[in-house]
Design a protein around this motif. Structure first.
Motif, PDB file in Angstrom:
ATOM      1  N   ALA A   5      -0.472   4.054 -15.093  1.00  0.00           N
ATOM      2  CA  ALA A   5      -1.674   4.748 -14.534  1.00  0.00           C
ATOM      3  C   ALA A   5      -0.955   6.282 -13.774  1.00  0.00           C
ATOM      4  O   ALA A   5      -0.378   5.988 -12.644  1.00  0.00           O
ATOM      5  CB  ALA A   5      -2.600   4.009 -13.614  1.00  0.00           C
ATOM      6  N   MET A   6      -0.835   7.384 -14.377  1.00  0.00           N
ATOM      7  CA  MET A   6      -0.306   8.433 -13.808  1.00  0.00           C
ATOM      8  C   MET A   6      -1.447   9.112 -12.912  1.00  0.00           C
ATOM      9  O   MET A   6      -2.357   9.591 -13.356  1.00  0.00           O
ATOM     10  CB  MET A   6       0.217   9.317 -14.824  1.00  0.00           C
ATOM     11  N   SER A   7      -1.045   9.441 -11.544  1.00  0.00           N
ATOM     12  CA  SER A   7      -2.165   9.856 -10.556  1.00  0.00           C
ATOM     13  C   SER A   7      -1.807  11.633 -10.663  1.00  0.00           C
ATOM     14  O   SER A   7      -0.888  11.971 -11.412  1.00  0.00           O
ATOM     15  CB  SER A   7      -1.682   9.508  -9.378  1.00  0.00           C
ATOM     16  N   TRP A   8      -2.863  12.063 -10.203  1.00  0.00           N
ATOM     17  CA  TRP A   8      -2.977  13.492 -10.340  1.00  0.00           C
ATOM     18  C   TRP A   8      -1.687  14.223  -9.465  1.00  0.00           C
ATOM     19  O   TRP A   8      -1.063  15.205 -10.190  1.00  0.00           O
ATOM     20  CB  TRP A   8      -4.348  14.165  -9.576  1.00  0.00           C
ATOM     21  N   ILE A   9      -1.391  13.565  -8.468  1.00  0.00           N
ATOM     22  CA  ILE A   9      -0.266  14.206  -7.795  1.00  0.00           C
ATOM     23  C   ILE A   9       1.045  14.007  -8.471  1.00  0.00           C
ATOM     24  O   ILE A   9       1.893  14.871  -8.379  1.00  0.00           O
ATOM     25  CB  ILE A   9      -0.044  13.607  -6.086  1.00  0.00           C
ATOM     26  N   GLU A  10       1.340  12.829  -8.943  1.00  0.00           N
ATOM     27  CA  GLU A  10       2.540  12.499  -9.650  1.00  0.00           C
ATOM     28  C   GLU A  10       2.483  13.564 -10.993  1.00  0.00           C
ATOM     29  O   GLU A  10       3.351  14.247 -11.562  1.00  0.00           O
ATOM     30  CB  GLU A  10       2.563  11.381 -10.156  1.00  0.00           C
ATOM     31  N   THR A  69      -6.097   8.071 -10.312  1.00  0.00           N
ATOM     32  CA  THR A  69      -5.542   8.326 -11.606  1.00  0.00           C
ATOM     33  C   THR A  69      -6.234   9.808 -12.491  1.00  0.00           C
ATOM     34  O   THR A  69      -7.241   9.761 -12.707  1.00  0.00           O
ATOM     35  CB  THR A  69      -5.675   6.842 -12.475  1.00  0.00           C
ATOM     36  N   LEU A  70      -4.971  10.160 -13.011  1.00  0.00           N
ATOM     37  CA  LEU A  70      -5.503  11.325 -13.920  1.00  0.00           C
ATOM     38  C   LEU A  70      -5.563  10.703 -15.480  1.00  0.00           C
ATOM     39  O   LEU A  70      -6.363  11.072 -16.224  1.00  0.00           O
ATOM     40  CB  LEU A  70      -4.255  12.299 -14.011  1.00  0.00           C
ATOM     41  N   VAL A  71      -4.623  10.059 -15.912  1.00  0.00           N
ATOM     42  CA  VAL A  71      -4.453   9.695 -17.369  1.00  0.00           C
ATOM     43  C   VAL A  71      -3.807   8.126 -17.416  1.00  0.00           C
ATOM     44  O   VAL A  71      -2.799   7.944 -16.611  1.00  0.00           O
ATOM     45  CB  VAL A  71      -4.048  10.564 -18.199  1.00  0.00           C
ATOM     46  N   ASN A  72      -4.059   7.160 -18.308  1.00  0.00           N
ATOM     47  CA  ASN A  72      -3.648   6.045 -18.371  1.00  0.00           C
ATOM     48  C   ASN A  72      -2.559   6.147 -19.620  1.00  0.00           C
ATOM     49  O   ASN A  72      -3.192   6.301 -20.748  1.00  0.00           O
ATOM     50  CB  ASN A  72      -4.584   4.841 -18.422  1.00  0.00           C
ATOM     51  N   VAL A  91      18.526   3.512 -16.622  1.00  0.00           N
ATOM     52  CA  VAL A  91      17.961   2.665 -15.577  1.00  0.00           C
ATOM     53  C   VAL A  91      16.401   2.475 -15.658  1.00  0.00           C
ATOM     54  O   VAL A  91      15.930   1.339 -15.307  1.00  0.00           O
ATOM     55  CB  VAL A  91      18.265   3.376 -13.975  1.00  0.00           C
ATOM     56  N   TYR A  92      15.714   3.564 -15.898  1.00  0.00           N
ATOM     57  CA  TYR A  92      14.267   3.275 -15.760  1.00  0.00           C
ATOM     58  C   TYR A  92      13.882   2.437 -17.115  1.00  0.00           C
ATOM     59  O   TYR A  92      12.846   1.754 -16.971  1.00  0.00           O
ATOM     60  CB  TYR A  92      13.640   4.715 -16.077  1.00  0.00           C
ATOM     61  N   ALA A  93      14.391   2.903 -18.046  1.00  0.00           N
ATOM     62  CA  ALA A  93      14.096   1.933 -19.323  1.00  0.00           C
ATOM     63  C   ALA A  93      14.372   0.450 -18.973  1.00  0.00           C
ATOM     64  O   ALA A  93      13.625  -0.543 -19.754  1.00  0.00           O
ATOM     65  CB  ALA A  93      14.881   2.376 -20.793  1.00  0.00           C
ATOM     66  N   ALA A  94      15.500   0.191 -18.554  1.00  0.00           N
ATOM     67  CA  ALA A  94      15.737  -1.284 -18.186  1.00  0.00           C
ATOM     68  C   ALA A  94      14.748  -1.850 -17.234  1.00  0.00           C
ATOM     69  O   ALA A  94      14.384  -3.204 -17.506  1.00  0.00           O
ATOM     70  CB  ALA A  94      17.156  -1.258 -17.374  1.00  0.00           C
ATOM     71  N   GLN A  95      14.299  -1.149 -16.531  1.00  0.00           N
ATOM     72  CA  GLN A  95      13.299  -1.752 -15.516  1.00  0.00           C
ATOM     73  C   GLN A  95      11.733  -1.736 -15.918  1.00  0.00           C
ATOM     74  O   GLN A  95      10.907  -1.999 -15.198  1.00  0.00           O
ATOM     75  CB  GLN A  95      13.280  -0.746 -14.108  1.00  0.00           C
ATOM     76  N   GLY A  96      11.783  -1.107 -17.132  1.00  0.00           N
ATOM     77  CA  GLY A  96      10.535  -1.154 -17.919  1.00  0.00           C
ATOM     78  C   GLY A  96       9.502   0.150 -17.397  1.00  0.00           C
ATOM     79  O   GLY A  96       8.301   0.122 -17.557  1.00  0.00           O
ATOM     80  N   VAL A  97      10.285   0.959 -16.656  1.00  0.00           N
ATOM     81  CA  VAL A  97       9.265   2.214 -16.256  1.00  0.00           C
ATOM     82  C   VAL A  97       9.294   3.232 -17.410  1.00  0.00           C
ATOM     83  O   VAL A  97      10.227   4.332 -17.176  1.00  0.00           O
ATOM     84  CB  VAL A  97       9.791   2.682 -14.860  1.00  0.00           C
TER      85      VAL A  97
END
Length: 240
Positions: A23-28, A12-15, A199-205
């Motif tokens: 939790a966003m990873s470095w690669i993402e 994880t790079l940052v939460n 779509v992503y908002a509806a999925q909670g992402v």
């Protein structure tokens, strides 16, 4: 941080305090940055967008491999090839030393593309689960050729078959149109990003939803700039 650790989605790079937390990873993070740079420079008609695009799809292919989304991994391979071709098409000179110009699609090509896209979306909506299952099987078969023996993951039914089908088909068509410098590619990216935000908002992402809001503004700017460029390209040069 080691090179292998960089490619680990659990590093994880940052939460991000969005929703229940993300939790966003470095690669993402790096893959997303290069993706944004790719789209931004493409909107400016800069060929450097393609190296950024190649890095973006490579990193996301690694991400999709780790989270067992093998169908999406295979789509990244298509986008990789499309980026290589686009880089070639944008820099190739004809017999007069000219390169590809920004332009509108001919009416006949636009009609054919529209009809085929509608048919493809309809078919993919109906058969999206077996389609992505088949893509997953294909991806696993390709990986097995390189010594990767991976069990078939459990695939859940698609939550939004029509919208996922539209995003998939439009993304492929838009990528192809971009390699040929057709203005319509940006109009499609605007539509794709609008659907993706919902779509992503509806999925909670929510982190991905915010990312696509940024992409939406870039695509809208690309539409405006390419329309003006196409208009200028059609205006005869005035000689003194």
């Amino acid at each position: 941080m080691s090179l292998l650790a960089f490619f680990d989605i659990n590093n994880t790079l940052v939460n991000i305090p969005i929703g229940s937390g993300y939790a966003m990873s470095w690669i993402e993070a790096v893959g997303t940055l290069f993706g944004l740079l790719c789209i931004w420079y493409a909107s400016k008609e800069k060929t450097i967008n393609y190296p950024f695009g190649l890095i973006n799809v490579t990193l996301f292919a690694i991400i999709f491999f780790q989270i067992q989304l093998y169908g999406l991994l295979l789509l990244q391979l298509f986008f990789f090839v499309a980026n290589v071709y686009g880089w070639y098409a944008w820099t190739r000179q004809d017999e007069y030393g000219d390169t590809l110009e920004v332009r509108w699609m001919p009416v006949q090509l636009l009609t054919i593309t529209s009809v085929l896209s509608i048919i493809a979306i309809a078919l993919l909506t109906l058969y999206i689960d077996p389609f992505f299952t088949a893509l997953t099987h294909l991806a696993l078969s390709v990986l097995s050729l390189f010594g990767g023996h991976i069990a078939l993951p459990e695939l859940s039914p698609d939550a939004y078959p029509f919208w996922d089908a539209a995003i998939t088909v439009f993304s492929i068509v838009a990528q192809i149109l971009m390699t040929r410098k057709y203005v319509e590619n940006w109009i499609l990216w605007v539509v794709i990003n609008l659907i993706s935000v919902g779509v992503y908002a509806a999925q909670g992402v929510y982190a991905l939803s915010i990312e696509y809001v940024i992409l939406l503004f870039i695509a809208a700017n690309g539409t405006k700039e390419w329309i003006q460029t196409a208009k200028n390209n059609r205006t005869p040069a005035v000689t003194a």
